[in-house]
Design an enzyme around this catalytic site. Structure first.
Site, PDB file in Angstrom:
ATOM      1  N   ASP A   1       0.876  -1.181   0.000  1.00  0.00           N
ATOM      2  CA  ASP A   1       0.000   0.000   0.000  1.00  0.00           C
ATOM      3  C   ASP A   1       0.907   1.222   0.000  1.00  0.00           C
ATOM      4  OD1 ASP A   1      -2.857  -0.991   0.432  1.00  0.00           O
ATOM      5  OD2 ASP A   1      -1.830  -2.004   2.071  1.00  0.00           O
TER       6      ASP A   1
ATOM      7  N   ARG B   1       4.380   2.541   2.857  1.00  0.00           N
ATOM      8  CA  ARG B   1       5.106   1.487   3.572  1.00  0.00           C
ATOM      9  C   ARG B   1       6.612   1.662   3.509  1.00  0.00           C
ATOM     10  NH1 ARG B   1       0.630   0.814   6.035  1.00  0.00           N
ATOM     11  NH2 ARG B   1      -0.966  -0.410   4.952  1.00  0.00           N
TER      12      ARG B   1
ATOM     13  N   ARG C   1      -6.788  11.175   1.770  1.00  0.00           N
ATOM     14  CA  ARG C   1      -6.496  10.117   0.803  1.00  0.00           C
ATOM     15  C   ARG C   1      -7.269  10.282  -0.502  1.00  0.00           C
ATOM     16  NH1 ARG C   1      -7.576   4.710   3.937  1.00  0.00           N
ATOM     17  NH2 ARG C   1      -6.547   3.749   2.115  1.00  0.00           N
TER      18      ARG C   1
ATOM     19  N   HIS D   1     -11.937   2.534  -3.097  1.00  0.00           N
ATOM     20  CA  HIS D   1     -12.494   1.296  -2.565  1.00  0.00           C
ATOM     21  C   HIS D   1     -13.926   1.161  -3.097  1.00  0.00           C
ATOM     22  CE1 HIS D   1      -9.544   2.879   0.352  1.00  0.00           C
ATOM     23  NE2 HIS D   1      -9.229   1.607   0.602  1.00  0.00           N
TER      24      HIS D   1
ATOM     25  N   HIS E   1     -12.042  -1.030   9.123  1.00  0.00           N
ATOM     26  CA  HIS E   1     -10.999  -1.735   9.866  1.00  0.00           C
ATOM     27  C   HIS E   1     -11.548  -2.190  11.226  1.00  0.00           C
ATOM     28  CE1 HIS E   1      -8.346   0.377   7.032  1.00  0.00           C
ATOM     29  NE2 HIS E   1      -7.485  -0.582   7.276  1.00  0.00           N
TER      30      HIS E   1
ATOM     31  N   ASP F   1     -10.665  -5.944  -0.246  1.00  0.00           N
ATOM     32  CA  ASP F   1      -9.897  -5.318   0.825  1.00  0.00           C
ATOM     33  C   ASP F   1      -9.550  -6.438   1.813  1.00  0.00           C
ATOM     34  OD1 ASP F   1      -8.652  -3.344   2.298  1.00  0.00           O
ATOM     35  OD2 ASP F   1     -10.379  -2.007   2.336  1.00  0.00           O
TER      36      ASP F   1
END
Length: 375
Positions: free
Chosen positions: A112, A120, A185, A216, A228, A298
């Protein structure tokens, strides 16, 4: 005992030693094909900064023909330790080892890397580590976006990453949305703007041979909650224009893959969240929008799924929905780590029991093969 039978017993004993007691004599024949079909649908996270031939992940990639792996910088059991990424030289070595494990040398190696809060490859590891978030990129204009994403793509390619789980094409519709809007984002509220900057991102990645994923689906920017953590219902907030970036980018041939969110929308499916919904994945995305490529979920260990569905039910519904890659990052809950062995065996059992058709697995294998030929 005859010599030929002795050799067969010894060979099978070696397979059991390598792969555990999951194998049976019939697995060496017809079932190996089924293992490869099931394994090809998996993208998994693993622990380790190296992947030698005798490592669990290397054996799984080779034996099950895993579709891909996802890499993380931080070990969830100890934030001070790296999970997969320590520095540039180590990461180059790791990705070379991973590809060497793959029977076709086309393993999807994903991260990601969006910019902003989601990147990352960190500065402390020797990377640039300061890519701006999408909302700031859109404010600075297209030339800036091209330079930014060209640099990001070169850095990813240099260390052997061939799949970036980005860009975000959610619309910034709900100012109370923390996980998308609050973190910057999204490129904005306007579908044309979002599509334009996402297109720049994708083209720069393609120039370095890196695949991308629109996320998404069908739109997370109007939500209030965070998938999440748990169940998120967008029925009252979701707007039809959230599909527009997908429609534009699919039409332009820029959708390598589409990642489906875990949000729930009663107007789409009165029973299931998007990632587990045939109505959403197959009828809306493939049917209404005409998308023919790879669909990836996801992370199926996120709270919206893990807190409501058993692992077998998650796998069954995700496959029947029409997803091609099932993402298990093994990152969110150290107490719930799923091995490729476990995931493959559950899928195989459901195929044998008639809960999933073998043809359904072949359909995904065909789409994944087409995708892998493109890089």
């Amino acid at each position: 005992m005859k010599r030929s039978r002795w050799r067969m017993v010894m060979a099978f004993g070696l397979l059991v030693t390598l792969y555990g007691d999951k194998l049976s004599p019939r697995d060496k024949g017809e079932d190996s094909k089924l293992e490869h079909l099931a394994g090809g649908m998996l993208m998994v996270g693993f622990f380790g900064t190296e992947a030698p031939r005798d490592s669990m992940i290397c054996r799984a990639i080779h034996h099950y023909h895993l579709g891909g792996v996802i890499l993380f910088d931080r070990d969830p059991t100890d934030p001070k330790r790296p999970k997969n990424i320590r520095d540039k030289d180590q990461l180059r070595r790791l990705t070379r080892q991973l590809q060497a494990c793959s029977p076709d040398g086309r393993l999807l190696i994903a991260v990601d890397e969006e910019g902003g809060a989601v990147q990352r490859l960190k500065k402390k590891q020797g990377f640039y580590g300061a890519y701006p978030r999408a909302s700031n990129v859109a404010k600075k204009g297209e030339p800036y976006a091209k330079r930014t994403y060209a640099h990001m793509a070169r850095e990813l390619a240099d260390v052997g990453i061939n799949f970036d789980l980005a860009p975000v094409v959610d619309l910034a519709l709900n100012p109370k949305n923390r996980v998308i809007v609050g973190w910057g984002r999204s490129y904005g509220k306007d579908p044309a703007t979002v599509s334009r900057y996402a297109g720049i991102f994708i083209r720069q990645m393609h120039r370095q041979g890196i695949l991308t994923s629109l996320k998404h689906f069908p739109g997370h920017g109007s939500s209030t909650g965070d998938t999440h953590k748990g169940f998120v219902d967008v029925t009252g907030q979701w707007r039809e224009r959230e599909l527009e970036p997908y429609r534009r980018l699919i039409g332009a041939g820029l959708a390598d893959t589409v990642m489906v969110a875990h949000i729930f929308n009663r107007a789409f499916d009165p029973m299931l969240p998007a990632s587990l919904s045939h109505e959403t994945v197959t009828k809306r995305l493939r049917g209404n929008l005409g998308y023919r490529g790879v669909v990836i979920t996801d992370d199926l260990q996120m709270g919206a799924i893990a807190k409501r569905y058993s692992l077998p039910e998650t796998l069954r519904l995700a496959i029947l929905a029409g997803n091609d890659l099932l993402l298990f990052g093994n990152q969110l809950d150290p107490k719930r780590i799923y091995s490729p062995d476990k995931l493959v065996n559950i899928i195989m059992k459901m195929v044998r029991n008639g809960k999933i058709s073998e043809q359904r697995l072949y359909d995904s294998a065909r789409r994944l093969a087409t995708l892998k030929k493109s890089f």
